[in-house]
Design a protein around this motif. Structure first.
Motif, PDB file in Angstrom:
ATOM      1  N   GLU A 138       0.826  -1.218   0.000  1.00 15.14           N
ATOM      2  CA  GLU A 138       0.000   0.000   0.000  1.00 15.14           C
ATOM      3  C   GLU A 138       0.855   1.261   0.000  1.00 15.14           C
ATOM      4  O   GLU A 138       0.503   2.252  -0.617  1.00 15.14           O
ATOM      5  CB  GLU A 138      -0.926  -0.010   1.221  1.00 15.14           C
ATOM      6  N   LEU A 139       1.960   1.212   0.723  1.00 14.38           N
ATOM      7  CA  LEU A 139       2.856   2.368   0.751  1.00 14.38           C
ATOM      8  C   LEU A 139       4.094   2.046  -0.070  1.00 14.38           C
ATOM      9  O   LEU A 139       4.840   1.139   0.274  1.00 14.38           O
ATOM     10  CB  LEU A 139       3.272   2.706   2.188  1.00 14.38           C
ATOM     11  N   PHE A 164      -3.368  -0.524  -3.620  1.00 16.59           N
ATOM     12  CA  PHE A 164      -4.758  -0.269  -3.253  1.00 16.59           C
ATOM     13  C   PHE A 164      -5.471   0.322  -4.449  1.00 16.59           C
ATOM     14  O   PHE A 164      -4.848   0.728  -5.433  1.00 16.59           O
ATOM     15  CB  PHE A 164      -4.879   0.651  -2.022  1.00 16.59           C
ATOM     16  N   ARG A 165      -6.784   0.344  -4.323  1.00 21.02           N
ATOM     17  CA  ARG A 165      -7.594   0.830  -5.433  1.00 21.02           C
ATOM     18  C   ARG A 165      -7.806   2.331  -5.250  1.00 21.02           C
ATOM     19  O   ARG A 165      -8.696   2.754  -4.517  1.00 21.02           O
ATOM     20  CB  ARG A 165      -8.923   0.073  -5.439  1.00 21.02           C
ATOM     21  N   ARG A 166      -6.966   3.110  -5.897  1.00 17.93           N
ATOM     22  CA  ARG A 166      -6.986   4.563  -5.695  1.00 17.93           C
ATOM     23  C   ARG A 166      -8.290   5.177  -6.182  1.00 17.93           C
ATOM     24  O   ARG A 166      -8.783   6.145  -5.626  1.00 17.93           O
ATOM     25  CB  ARG A 166      -5.794   5.178  -6.444  1.00 17.93           C
ATOM     26  N   PHE A 167      -8.829   4.611  -7.253  1.00 19.43           N
ATOM     27  CA  PHE A 167     -10.079   5.124  -7.796  1.00 19.43           C
ATOM     28  C   PHE A 167     -11.090   3.984  -7.854  1.00 19.43           C
ATOM     29  O   PHE A 167     -10.759   2.900  -8.322  1.00 19.43           O
ATOM     30  CB  PHE A 167      -9.895   5.632  -9.230  1.00 19.43           C
ATOM     31  N   GLN A 168     -12.307   4.266  -7.471  1.00 18.33           N
ATOM     32  CA  GLN A 168     -13.334   3.240  -7.589  1.00 18.33           C
ATOM     33  C   GLN A 168     -13.620   2.933  -9.055  1.00 18.33           C
ATOM     34  O   GLN A 168     -14.126   1.869  -9.388  1.00 18.33           O
ATOM     35  CB  GLN A 168     -14.616   3.705  -6.893  1.00 18.33           C
ATOM     36  N   TYR A 227      -6.535   4.924   5.896  1.00 22.38           N
ATOM     37  CA  TYR A 227      -7.149   5.124   4.588  1.00 22.38           C
ATOM     38  C   TYR A 227      -8.021   6.379   4.644  1.00 22.38           C
ATOM     39  O   TYR A 227      -8.936   6.451   5.478  1.00 22.38           O
ATOM     40  CB  TYR A 227      -8.050   3.928   4.225  1.00 22.38           C
ATOM     41  N   LEU A 267      -9.097   7.377  -3.099  1.00 18.47           N
ATOM     42  CA  LEU A 267      -8.542   6.856  -1.842  1.00 18.47           C
ATOM     43  C   LEU A 267      -7.041   7.098  -1.820  1.00 18.47           C
ATOM     44  O   LEU A 267      -6.359   6.904  -2.827  1.00 18.47           O
ATOM     45  CB  LEU A 267      -8.817   5.344  -1.753  1.00 18.47           C
ATOM     46  N   TRP A 268      -6.534   7.536  -0.669  1.00 18.29           N
ATOM     47  CA  TRP A 268      -5.088   7.593  -0.491  1.00 18.29           C
ATOM     48  C   TRP A 268      -4.747   6.989   0.857  1.00 18.29           C
ATOM     49  O   TRP A 268      -5.541   7.076   1.804  1.00 18.29           O
ATOM     50  CB  TRP A 268      -4.561   9.039  -0.607  1.00 18.29           C
ATOM     51  N   VAL A 269      -3.586   6.339   0.922  1.00 21.90           N
ATOM     52  CA  VAL A 269      -3.204   5.607   2.123  1.00 21.90           C
ATOM     53  C   VAL A 269      -2.008   6.299   2.789  1.00 21.90           C
ATOM     54  O   VAL A 269      -1.036   6.655   2.109  1.00 21.90           O
ATOM     55  CB  VAL A 269      -2.850   4.145   1.775  1.00 21.90           C
TER      56      VAL A 269
END
Lengths: 336, 184
Positions: free
Chosen positions: A204-205, A275-279, B97, B105-107
């Motif tokens: 994720e990071l 991760f899914r940054r945009f839906q 999140y 979304l940004w983490v």
């Protein structure tokens, strides 16, 4: 097309248009391109406006996915969208608009190609010895610092990972991915090879430990780091390296994502983002030849002027870009 | 055993009292906007409740992935770290999140929640050593409610004491409606 030739063509187009009308009302044409198109579009915008003084072209660069989201998720009034990954247009725009007036678009036109290169400067460690044959060994050295853009934000970022994974197999150097990139992460980023497909799953990071690998939000920050000596080599598009006067190493067609005839090879590498940054789009990216494409959204406020601009851009790119060209895009083929 | 939700509400109340500066500035357009905090349990804060929390102020100045600068502006909002605390806190390896109504979304790592681990730039977009930074959910820009086009009613903003420090805009999530602690 090289820059002087491009300017000459643009000038000729402008002169041949006989631009004389300078009415007070100008139509504002909103053009949203991918970041790597900003440099060539500077000249194209100026030439188009001199040919069409009644049109004010406004160019607002974004990453390719964000460019499309301006139309789809954010519902802004956009006349032309131009992206660095043609597949994004059908994926994200061949969908119904919420107002029920058909899809955001039903077509795109491929107009340029690019490829990934290793960009560097004369100050880079190993600059006096790096070649097309030994580049991966130079980049593997612990003291050589490598940069690429954030795969979450920039297609060139996940393409850098794809190229390195493809190189590991093509160069027959097991452990190459870990030596150049993967080993800088805790836990290490790995390439899982199953049934002939190389899969890279990102955390994720995207924050590497130590100085070996640097990740920045976009290409311009890597160029700045290269210039300042903060990194020695950067994965960049060939056009970007060329536009900014950098040195670069061309990579083999089998791995550089620039040749349509190697599409089957490229498809053997997948990157799953952390991760899914945009839906509006999933998190898996599959290796594809780098093809730039444009479309005019169905609800573009100025579709006629947009069409003129798209035609103008096509003409400017018709001799290929970057200058020496790579594989041939089907000539001005409209995909539906 | 005291329910976690009650502890959280008491904690928020304590934060409000500790602040000694209840901000009652109306932001009528955003009265219906809620922020969901998800940690060990889930809770919803209304916009007035968020504005009543202790606030932080500073300059925010962002740059897009292609180099478009935005700002500087003066922002006021609630520190993300306080919201994470209100959500039940987080361990050093946990992630936060931050997501928005438009599906963005940004983490963030916990060091980032504290304002560390960001890259900063000068006006020429040259990297400079980061000064002290704070991460807030801003609801006010230059003394007025944050306009919708600027990401209002709530936008994640990285603030500093100085107006000439630029941060990467990818983490400046607009229209924030959810903060979620992901346990690791």
């Amino acid at each position: 097309m090289n820059r002087p030739a491009a300017l000459a063509v643009l000038l000729l187009l402008a002169v041949s248009a006989g631009c004389t009308d300078t009415g007070p009302e100008r139509t504002t044409l909103m053009v949203i391109p991918a970041g790597s198109l900003l440099y060539p579009l500077e000249d194209i915008e100026a030439a188009f406006e001199s040919q069409h003084p009644d049109i004010d072209v406004r160019i607002e660069g974004h990453g390719s996915i964000q460019a499309i989201r301006q139309v789809t998720d954010l519902r802004r009034e956009v006349d032309v969208v131009a992206v660095a990954d043609a597949s994004l247009i059908p994926d994200m725009m061949y969908r119904p608009m919420p107002e029920g007036d058909g899809n955001y678009t039903d077509w795109y036109i491929a107009f340029a190609e690019n490829e990934v290169v290793i960009a560097y400067t004369g100050k880079s460690i190993g600059a006096d010895e790096i070649t097309q044959d030994n580049w991966y060994r130079i980049l593997s050295r612990p003291d050589v610092r490598v940069g690429f853009s954030n795969p979450m934000l920039d297609a060139c970022g996940y393409r850098a990972l794809m190229v390195t994974a493809l190189a590991e197999e093509y160069c027959e150097e097991p452990g190459l991915f870990e030596a150049i990139i993967g080993g800088s992460f805790d836990p290490p980023l790995q390439v899982d090879r199953t049934d002939g497909v190389a899969e890279i799953t990102l955390p994720e990071l995207m924050r590497p430990a130590g100085d070996k690998v640097a990740i920045r939000d976009g290409s311009i920050y890597l160029l700045s780091l290269l210039d300042a000596g903060g990194i020695d080599y950067a994965f960049e598009y060939r056009s970007v390296a060329e536009d900014h006067g950098l040195l670069w190493i061309d990579l083999p067609p089998e791995i550089n994502l620039g040749f349509a005839e190697h599409a089957d090879d490229y498809q053997k590498v997948h990157v799953t983002l952390g991760f899914r940054r945009f839906q509006s789009i999933g998190s898996e990216r599959i290796g594809l030849p780098i093809v730039y494409a444009m479309t005019i959204p169905a609800d573009a406020p100025h579709p006629d002027e947009a069409r003129m601009f798209v035609d103008f851009v096509l003409e400017c790119f018709q001799d290929g870009w970057p200058k020496s060209g790579t594989a041939t895009v089907a000539d001005k083929q409209i995909f539906r | 055993m005291i329910p976690v939700r009650r502890i959280i509400l008491v904690l928020i109340g304590a934060l409000i009292l500790a602040s000694g500066c209840l901000d009652t500035t109306p932001a009528d357009d955003y009265q219906d906007w809620n922020l969901t905090l998800a940690g060990d349990e889930e809770m919803v804060l209304t916009h007035p409740e968020i504005r009543a929390l202790p606030a932080a102020e500073g300059y925010g100045y962002s740059v897009s992935t292609v180099g478009i600068k935005h700002g500087p502006n003066r922002y006021r909002g609630v520190p993300l770290a306080d919201l994470v605390l209100a959500a039940g806190g987080a361990g050093e390896d946990d992630l936060v999140y931050v997501s928005a109504e438009d599906g963005y979304l940004w983490v963030f790592g916990m060091d980032q929640v504290r304002g560390e681990g960001f890259f900063t730039f000068d006006e020429n977009l040259k990297e400079v050593a980061p000064p002290p930074l704070r991460v807030i959910l801003a609801y006010e820009q230059d003394g007025s409610p944050l306009p919708f086009n600027e990401g209002g009613p709530l936008r994640l903003v990285i603030i500093t004491e100085s107006p000439d420090v630029i941060t990467e805009g990818s983490s400046w999530v607009k229209w924030v409606d959810r903060v979620e602690v992901q346990r690791r």
